[in-house]
Design an enzyme around this catalytic site. Structure first.
Site, PDB file in Angstrom:
ATOM      1  N   GLY A  84      -9.157  11.659  -0.874  1.00 42.53           N
ATOM      2  CA  GLY A  84      -7.715  11.711  -1.145  1.00 42.53           C
ATOM      3  C   GLY A  84      -7.332  13.043  -1.764  1.00 42.53           C
ATOM      4  O   GLY A  84      -8.022  13.527  -2.660  1.00 42.53           O
ATOM      5  N   VAL A  98     -12.952  30.798  -4.906  1.00 43.81           N
ATOM      6  CA  VAL A  98     -13.042  31.970  -4.020  1.00 43.81           C
ATOM      7  C   VAL A  98     -12.995  33.267  -4.828  1.00 43.81           C
ATOM      8  O   VAL A  98     -13.829  34.162  -4.649  1.00 43.81           O
ATOM      9  CB  VAL A  98     -11.910  31.935  -2.957  1.00 43.81           C
ATOM     10  CG1 VAL A  98     -11.839  33.245  -2.177  1.00 43.81           C
ATOM     11  CG2 VAL A  98     -12.114  30.750  -2.018  1.00 43.81           C
ATOM     12  N   ARG A 117     -11.638  11.922   5.871  1.00 36.90           N
ATOM     13  CA  ARG A 117     -12.698  10.960   5.552  1.00 36.90           C
ATOM     14  C   ARG A 117     -13.575  10.816   6.780  1.00 36.90           C
ATOM     15  O   ARG A 117     -13.085  10.752   7.898  1.00 36.90           O
ATOM     16  CB  ARG A 117     -12.097   9.619   5.135  1.00 36.90           C
ATOM     17  CG  ARG A 117     -11.347   9.725   3.817  1.00 36.90           C
ATOM     18  CD  ARG A 117     -11.039   8.367   3.218  1.00 36.90           C
ATOM     19  NE  ARG A 117     -10.627   8.491   1.835  1.00 36.90           N
ATOM     20  CZ  ARG A 117      -9.361   8.560   1.433  1.00 36.90           C
ATOM     21  NH1 ARG A 117      -8.396   8.529   2.316  1.00 36.90           N
ATOM     22  NH2 ARG A 117      -9.076   8.660   0.154  1.00 36.90           N
ATOM     23  N   ASP A 166     -15.365  10.081  -6.020  1.00 38.45           N
ATOM     24  CA  ASP A 166     -16.721   9.484  -6.017  1.00 38.45           C
ATOM     25  C   ASP A 166     -17.465   9.643  -4.697  1.00 38.45           C
ATOM     26  O   ASP A 166     -18.640   9.990  -4.664  1.00 38.45           O
ATOM     27  CB  ASP A 166     -16.615   7.970  -6.213  1.00 38.45           C
ATOM     28  CG  ASP A 166     -16.427   7.615  -7.656  1.00 38.45           C
ATOM     29  OD1 ASP A 166     -16.012   8.500  -8.401  1.00 38.45           O
ATOM     30  OD2 ASP A 166     -16.708   6.452  -8.000  1.00 38.45           O
ATOM     31  N   THR A 192      -8.807  14.042  -7.936  1.00 36.68           N
ATOM     32  CA  THR A 192      -8.217  12.770  -7.501  1.00 36.68           C
ATOM     33  C   THR A 192      -7.116  12.362  -8.474  1.00 36.68           C
ATOM     34  O   THR A 192      -7.275  12.529  -9.681  1.00 36.68           O
ATOM     35  CB  THR A 192      -9.261  11.624  -7.403  1.00 36.68           C
ATOM     36  OG1 THR A 192      -8.605  10.369  -7.484  1.00 36.68           O
ATOM     37  CG2 THR A 192     -10.287  11.681  -8.501  1.00 36.68           C
ATOM     38  N   ILE A 193      -6.023  11.842  -7.937  1.00 41.05           N
ATOM     39  CA  ILE A 193      -4.904  11.471  -8.823  1.00 41.05           C
ATOM     40  C   ILE A 193      -5.217  10.206  -9.619  1.00 41.05           C
ATOM     41  O   ILE A 193      -4.531   9.886 -10.574  1.00 41.05           O
ATOM     42  CB  ILE A 193      -3.582  11.263  -8.046  1.00 41.05           C
ATOM     43  CG1 ILE A 193      -3.687  10.075  -7.081  1.00 41.05           C
ATOM     44  CG2 ILE A 193      -3.137  12.532  -7.352  1.00 41.05           C
ATOM     45  CD1 ILE A 193      -2.334   9.525  -6.658  1.00 41.05           C
ATOM     46  N   ASP A 194      -6.262   9.472  -9.223  1.00 36.17           N
ATOM     47  CA  ASP A 194      -6.513   8.165  -9.842  1.00 36.17           C
ATOM     48  C   ASP A 194      -7.170   8.228 -11.222  1.00 36.17           C
ATOM     49  O   ASP A 194      -7.195   7.230 -11.930  1.00 36.17           O
ATOM     50  CB  ASP A 194      -7.411   7.316  -8.926  1.00 36.17           C
ATOM     51  CG  ASP A 194      -6.698   6.902  -7.653  1.00 36.17           C
ATOM     52  OD1 ASP A 194      -5.476   7.092  -7.585  1.00 36.17           O
ATOM     53  OD2 ASP A 194      -7.372   6.401  -6.733  1.00 36.17           O
ATOM     54  N   ASP A 221     -10.268   8.262 -11.752  1.00 38.98           N
ATOM     55  CA  ASP A 221     -11.288   7.206 -11.696  1.00 38.98           C
ATOM     56  C   ASP A 221     -12.716   7.745 -11.693  1.00 38.98           C
ATOM     57  O   ASP A 221     -13.630   7.088 -11.236  1.00 38.98           O
ATOM     58  CB  ASP A 221     -11.056   6.314 -10.456  1.00 38.98           C
ATOM     59  CG  ASP A 221     -11.119   7.097  -9.155  1.00 38.98           C
ATOM     60  OD1 ASP A 221     -11.154   8.346  -9.207  1.00 38.98           O
ATOM     61  OD2 ASP A 221     -11.129   6.465  -8.093  1.00 38.98           O
ATOM     62  N   ARG A 244      18.522  -5.981 -14.043  1.00 39.54           N
ATOM     63  CA  ARG A 244      17.483  -6.495 -13.158  1.00 39.54           C
ATOM     64  C   ARG A 244      16.096  -6.477 -13.787  1.00 39.54           C
ATOM     65  O   ARG A 244      15.862  -5.781 -14.772  1.00 39.54           O
ATOM     66  CB  ARG A 244      17.402  -5.616 -11.888  1.00 39.54           C
ATOM     67  CG  ARG A 244      18.513  -5.884 -10.932  1.00 39.54           C
ATOM     68  CD  ARG A 244      18.353  -5.042  -9.684  1.00 39.54           C
ATOM     69  NE  ARG A 244      19.461  -5.304  -8.783  1.00 39.54           N
ATOM     70  CZ  ARG A 244      20.076  -4.395  -8.057  1.00 39.54           C
ATOM     71  NH1 ARG A 244      19.698  -3.136  -8.107  1.00 39.54           N
ATOM     72  NH2 ARG A 244      21.062  -4.731  -7.259  1.00 39.54           N
ATOM     73  N   MET A 282       0.075   3.959  -7.797  1.00 42.48           N
ATOM     74  CA  MET A 282      -1.263   4.116  -7.178  1.00 42.48           C
ATOM     75  C   MET A 282      -2.393   3.932  -8.191  1.00 42.48           C
ATOM     76  O   MET A 282      -2.174   3.972  -9.404  1.00 42.48           O
ATOM     77  CB  MET A 282      -1.378   5.483  -6.521  1.00 42.48           C
ATOM     78  CG  MET A 282      -0.848   5.487  -5.091  1.00 42.48           C
ATOM     79  SD  MET A 282      -1.272   7.021  -4.262  1.00 42.48           S
ATOM     80  CE  MET A 282      -0.846   6.591  -2.588  1.00 42.48           C
ATOM     81  N   ARG A 337      -6.231   2.444  -7.063  1.00 43.40           N
ATOM     82  CA  ARG A 337      -6.894   1.276  -6.477  1.00 43.40           C
ATOM     83  C   ARG A 337      -7.929   0.665  -7.425  1.00 43.40           C
ATOM     84  O   ARG A 337      -7.945  -0.538  -7.644  1.00 43.40           O
ATOM     85  CB  ARG A 337      -7.581   1.769  -5.202  1.00 43.40           C
ATOM     86  CG  ARG A 337      -7.977   0.737  -4.226  1.00 43.40           C
ATOM     87  CD  ARG A 337      -8.271   1.398  -2.904  1.00 43.40           C
ATOM     88  NE  ARG A 337      -7.053   1.775  -2.224  1.00 43.40           N
ATOM     89  CZ  ARG A 337      -6.405   0.974  -1.377  1.00 43.40           C
ATOM     90  NH1 ARG A 337      -6.868  -0.223  -1.118  1.00 43.40           N
ATOM     91  NH2 ARG A 337      -5.298   1.379  -0.804  1.00 43.40           N
ATOM     92  N   LYS A 374      17.284 -10.088 -23.309  1.00 40.36           N
ATOM     93  CA  LYS A 374      16.924  -8.738 -22.834  1.00 40.36           C
ATOM     94  C   LYS A 374      17.685  -8.432 -21.555  1.00 40.36           C
ATOM     95  O   LYS A 374      17.721  -9.235 -20.636  1.00 40.36           O
ATOM     96  CB  LYS A 374      15.409  -8.666 -22.589  1.00 40.36           C
ATOM     97  CG  LYS A 374      14.805  -7.538 -23.370  1.00 40.36           C
ATOM     98  CD  LYS A 374      13.386  -7.256 -23.059  1.00 40.36           C
ATOM     99  CE  LYS A 374      13.054  -5.789 -23.167  1.00 40.36           C
ATOM    100  NZ  LYS A 374      14.018  -4.843 -22.655  1.00 40.36           N
ATOM    101  N   ILE A 398       4.255   9.570  -2.429  1.00 36.40           N
ATOM    102  CA  ILE A 398       4.919  10.682  -3.151  1.00 36.40           C
ATOM    103  C   ILE A 398       4.088  11.073  -4.377  1.00 36.40           C
ATOM    104  O   ILE A 398       4.161  12.204  -4.852  1.00 36.40           O
ATOM    105  CB  ILE A 398       6.373  10.370  -3.579  1.00 36.40           C
ATOM    106  CG1 ILE A 398       6.445   9.166  -4.505  1.00 36.40           C
ATOM    107  CG2 ILE A 398       7.314  10.213  -2.415  1.00 36.40           C
ATOM    108  CD1 ILE A 398       7.726   9.119  -5.316  1.00 36.40           C
TER     109      ILE A 398
END
Ligand code: ADP
Length: 316
Positions: A10, A23, A71, A102, A124-126, A128, A161, A168, A170, A212, A249
């Site tokens: 990812g 580089v 991948r 990973d 990685t944005i996660d 993890d 509401r 994101m 996982r 609330k 996004i």
């Protein structure tokens, strides 16, 4: 010495800053630098191009990865990796910097065992990857999630509401809990918290009973169908409810200051590790320090769950 650099798995904002640092550091030390396009897939297909200083100009501040990512399941097969090794040897490339998660680390370890020294950088944005405190891209994705949830809050308040937002991550709830804290979410649901619908309905009903006006529930991806959850919350609590999936996004956009600096440091550091003749190493950030450890050791580190969960204010 000739070294290659690739991005895999990812994508994450800040990968370009890392590529640039790899580089330019390599060139500074008189090495030749090669970009491998489209991750391990491109390595097998021989998409290997020599890079000069200017090829990595004007990229530090851009999201995504100029090298592309992919991948390739088949990379787990030794025969497929052998093609990659042969492609590198043909160009005389001795060593690789790989930027990814990973899975990318596992590929790097397997390549090192086949004679190509690899150093892995956590991109990685996660967030993890347990061996490093923060991964490249995490804080940029967090800013994106925060910006989006802030906007949802505006309309959530206006219309009284319950807003359910899928974020994101996982296998790791960090994006959810960090954005939940930063945006004042009432409820955060991740793999770490577990998913107990009855408990959620109870909390939301209680929130309604104490008057609330509106609520925000952050849910990590892969936990449940947030549109269904919003419908059920509405039925149980009386709050009109809406669900939003932030989706991809979160993967893009201009890297934050933190990610640019982290990536620049890690890219440069990775080259210094390769210059020592080391392979099978993972770069990690511990506080303000950058270090390296064996990839296997990095993969074995047990995940420590952030203590931010303790700071999520309770509804009652
Ligand atoms: P990430 O690096 O973000 O975790 P993936 O899990 O998809 O993303 O891994 C990226 C790529 O790494 C895979 O597509 C595959 O080519 C390679 N890879 C993953 N696991 C292994 C493995 N055990 N051995 C060799 N290569 C692997």
């Amino acid at each position: 010495m000739k070294i290659g650099v690739l991005t895999s798995g990812g994508d994450a904002p800040g990968m370009n800053a890392a590529i640039r640092a790899v580089v330019r550091t390599a060139l500074h030390y008189g090495m030749e630098a090669y970009g491998i396009y489209d991750g391990y897939k491109g390595l097998v297909e021989g998409k290997i191009v020599r890079l000069g200083r200017n090829d990595v100009g004007q990229i530090l501040n851009h999201g995504g990865t100029i090298l592309g990512s992919s991948r390739l399941k088949e990379f787990k097969e030794i025969a497929v990796r052998q093609i990659a090794v042969d492609n590198l040897k043909e160009k005389g490339i001795d060593a690789l910097v790989v930027i990814g998660g990973d899975g990318t680390y596992r590929g790097a370890m397997a390549l090192t065992e086949m004679g190509i020294n690899c150093v892995a950088i956590p991109g990685t944005i996660d967030n993890d990857i347990s061996s490093t405190e923060y991964t490249i891209g995490f804080f940029t994705a967090l800013d994106t999630a925060i910006g989006a949830i802030d906007k949802l809050r505006d309309t959530s308040f206006s219309h009284q509401r319950c807003t359910v937002v899928e974020v994101m991550g996982r296998d790791c709830g960090d994006l959810s809990i960090y954005s939940g804290i930063a945006c004042g979410a009432e409820i955060v649901i991740t793999r770490e918290t577990g998913f107990n619908k009855e408990n959620i309905f109870k909390q939301v009903t209680y929130a309604k009973s104490i008057g609330k006006r509106h609520l925000i529930i952050v849910v990590a991806e892969n936990i449940t169908d947030v549109f269904e959850l919003a419908k059920e919350v509405e039925e149980h609590s009386g709050y009109e409810s809406r669900a939003t999936v932030l989706g991809h996004i979160q993967r893009g956009g201009t890297p934050s200051a933190f990610d640019r600096i982290l990536a620049s440091k890690m890219g440069s550091y990775a080259v210094s590790v390769l210059r020592q003749g080391l392979g099978g190493q993972a770069v990690c950030a511990r506080g303000i320090e950058i270090k390296h450890i064996d990839i296997q050791q990095a993969l074995d580190v047990k995940r420590t769950v952030t203590d931010l969960y303790d700071y999520l204010p309770k509804l009652n």
